[in-house]
Structure formats: C-alpha cells, structure tokens
Design a protein around this motif. Structure first.
Motif, PDB file in Angstrom:
ATOM      1  N   ASP A 176      32.017  17.691  46.611  1.00 39.60           N
ATOM      2  CA  ASP A 176      32.242  18.660  47.141  1.00 39.60           C
ATOM      3  C   ASP A 176      31.498  20.043  45.970  1.00 39.60           C
ATOM      4  OD1 ASP A 176      33.232  20.497  48.588  1.00 39.60           O
ATOM      5  OD2 ASP A 176      35.347  20.862  47.691  1.00 39.60           O
ATOM      6  N   PRO A 208      30.401  22.256  43.548  1.00 38.76           N
ATOM      7  CA  PRO A 208      31.331  22.848  42.113  1.00 38.76           C
ATOM      8  C   PRO A 208      31.049  24.055  42.406  1.00 38.76           C
ATOM      9  CG  PRO A 208      28.520  22.571  42.104  1.00 38.76           C
ATOM     10  CD  PRO A 208      29.128  21.879  43.764  1.00 38.76           C
ATOM     11  N   SER A 209      32.392  24.080  40.970  1.00 38.43           N
ATOM     12  CA  SER A 209      32.938  25.634  40.441  1.00 38.43           C
ATOM     13  C   SER A 209      31.992  26.375  40.073  1.00 38.43           C
ATOM     14  CB  SER A 209      34.655  25.597  40.138  1.00 38.43           C
ATOM     15  OG  SER A 209      34.378  24.398  38.807  1.00 38.43           O
ATOM     16  N   SER A 210      31.610  28.024  40.123  1.00 40.44           N
ATOM     17  CA  SER A 210      30.784  28.880  39.258  1.00 40.44           C
ATOM     18  C   SER A 210      29.953  28.224  39.733  1.00 40.44           C
ATOM     19  CB  SER A 210      31.647  28.704  38.518  1.00 40.44           C
ATOM     20  OG  SER A 210      33.699  29.340  38.429  1.00 40.44           O
ATOM     21  N   ARG A 251      31.565  29.572  51.263  1.00 40.01           N
ATOM     22  CA  ARG A 251      32.046  29.520  49.648  1.00 40.01           C
ATOM     23  C   ARG A 251      31.022  30.435  48.954  1.00 40.01           C
ATOM     24  NH1 ARG A 251      34.426  24.964  47.351  1.00 40.01           N
ATOM     25  NH2 ARG A 251      33.653  24.811  45.605  1.00 40.01           N
ATOM     26  N   ASP A 258      32.501  32.109  45.571  1.00 34.95           N
ATOM     27  CA  ASP A 258      32.237  32.105  44.323  1.00 34.95           C
ATOM     28  C   ASP A 258      31.286  32.987  43.553  1.00 34.95           C
ATOM     29  OD1 ASP A 258      33.177  29.790  43.101  1.00 34.95           O
ATOM     30  OD2 ASP A 258      32.148  28.516  43.696  1.00 34.95           O
TER      31      ASP A 258
END
Length: 275
Positions: free
Chosen positions: A112, A114-116, A186, A190
């Motif tokens: 998925d 990645p965050s940040s 998305r 972020d």
C-alpha cells in the motif's frame, strides 16, 4: 557439480514440467494468479536474494552457477530450491537474446502507499515497460518513498520492466493497481503537493527550483511518452510543470524528463529551500 544442485539430478530442459510451468509467468494473468514473477540476470537475482523470502526458486545453467557461486550459496542459505537447466531450458525462461544464466521466481512485492511519504512517482497510462522500469530506477536513485503503478499502467512485473529497473524493483515500495484520482487524493491528504510533468505546462521547473517550491513533500504525475497525461488526470495536479529545453532538441523522452523532475525534488529535499 556446483553447490545447490541436487546430486544425480539431470538438468531441466525446455520440456521439463517445472520449466513449462514457470515459463507461463510470462503472462500477466498467470502472474496475478500465482502472485509470482520472473527476474533474470545476475543483477536482478542478487537484489532479489538480498530481500530474504522473496525468491521462491532459482534456475541456473552450470556455467552461471560456477561463475555466480556466491548467489547460489545465498539462495541455498535462504531455503530456495535451485535447479540446473540446459541452454534450451534457460532460453525458455528468458526474454533476452543472450541469457545470462540465472532466472529467479519471485514473490510479488507490491504494498500500500506508505505513510507520510516525501517523494512519490505516479505513473499514469504508461504502456512502455522500458520507460516504466527506467522511471522506477530513477525513483530509487533519488530516494523516492514509492513508485505507483495504477490500473491503466503497464505491470511492474512485466519482464522488460523488471529488467529496465536493474534491480530497483526490489529496493523501494511499489504500489500496484487502483485509480489514479483516488491515489492522488490519498497523497494530497498526506500533505503532498501534486505536480504533473507536462511538456506544454505553464509552470517552468527552473522557476520552481529558484523559488524553493520543491522543498515540500511532492508527488509527481508522469504520463505516456506518446500522449502525455490525460486531461482529467493532469487536472488533478496543483501545477503542470515543463522541463526547460535550452538547446534545439524537440523534447526529452519520458524517462529522462521524469529523472530530471525527481532529482530536482530530491535535491531540494536534501538541501532545504534557498535562503
């Protein structure tokens, strides 16, 4: 006999059931069903083996196993099944004119978003696997946090894309599938600024660099070589950015332009905005 080959086992040929089964991974439908793909050549195999658990099987000609014995040892240590293949067996598993003796069956790597993240390349509608793989390699070189292959883009596990990435496919997160608009939303949520690479854009890359505007987290949208980004995709961006041409060249090819854009962002991320 090179270490890793089963004593007394005959080399597999193009008619061997295992080779026949594995060569079907050249088709995307089969890859998706098995969630496996092929990586050929010592560079790709070496990078795949460095990610423990990625390689399922390794096929090698006897000369290649002698030459790349360290890779064979690494595969055996990771519990990988190693098979000796004849020249015709190797040719059945490869797409290159002159195979380099090694082919690995690898597990899918996609994840998925990645965050940040701070730097992301989104490839929309790119059908040329060579261009896609080269952009993936550039994203890896610039320290990008992910490369995204939405539904309308060539499969990152296509053989030519894997080869063109020169091992980078195994280095950074690859996001596969999904709608570009949803992915952009998305990334924007972020905190990323979304820029579309557009040869006819009204924003000059040099102006962004001079203003320090690339210091913030950025997602770059790249479209096909022939047609660029569709209008509805380009409209998702905060700006449409052109790479300046100082000489007489009509344009830059897609992978070159993408590399310039990604390096411009990476440089400002590293140095910060100009004082």
């Amino acid at each position: 006999m090179p270490q890793g080959f089963r004593p007394g086992a005959d080399p597999l040929t193009k008619r061997s059931s295992r080779v026949v089964a594995v060569r079907k991974l050249a088709r995307r439908k089969v890859r998706d069903e098995r969630r496996q793909f092929l990586a050929e050549g010592p560079q790709a195999v070496a990078e795949a083996l460095r990610r423990s658990g990625t390689v399922v099987e390794l096929f090698a000609s006897a000369p290649a196993a002698e030459r790349y014995d360290e890779l064979i040892d690494l595969a055996v240590a990771d519990g990988v099944s190693v098979h000796e293949v004849t020249d015709d067996g190797l040719a059945a598993l490869t797409e290159t004119v002159t195979p380099q003796g090694l082919v690995a069956v690898c597990r899918y790597l996609d994840v998925d978003v990645p965050s940040s993240p701070r730097l992301v390349a989104v490839l929309d509608g790119i059908s040329d696997p060579g261009n896609a793989g080269t952009i993936l390699r550039a994203a890896d070189a610039t320290g990008a946090d992910a490369t995204v292959f939405p539904d309308a883009t060539v499969d990152p596990y296509n053989g030519k894309c894997v080869r063109s990435s020169v091992g980078s496919l195994f280095h950074l997160p690859v996001v596969r599938g999904g709608d570009t608009a949803t992915i952009v939303e998305r990334l924007r949520a972020d905190g990323l600024r979304v820029l579309a690479a557009d040869a006819h854009g009204d924003t000059d890359l040099d102006d962004l660099i001079d203003a320090g505007s690339l210091v913030s987290p950025t997602a770059w949208l790249f479209g096909s070589e022939a047609h660029g980004l569709p209008e509805h995709v380009a409209a998702l961006a905060d700006a449409r950015v052109k790479v300046p041409i100082y000489g007489h060249a009509e344009s830059l090819n897609l992978a070159t332009a993408a590399t310039v854009c990604l390096y411009a962002s990476a440089r400002q991320h590293r140095r910060g905005a100009p004082q």
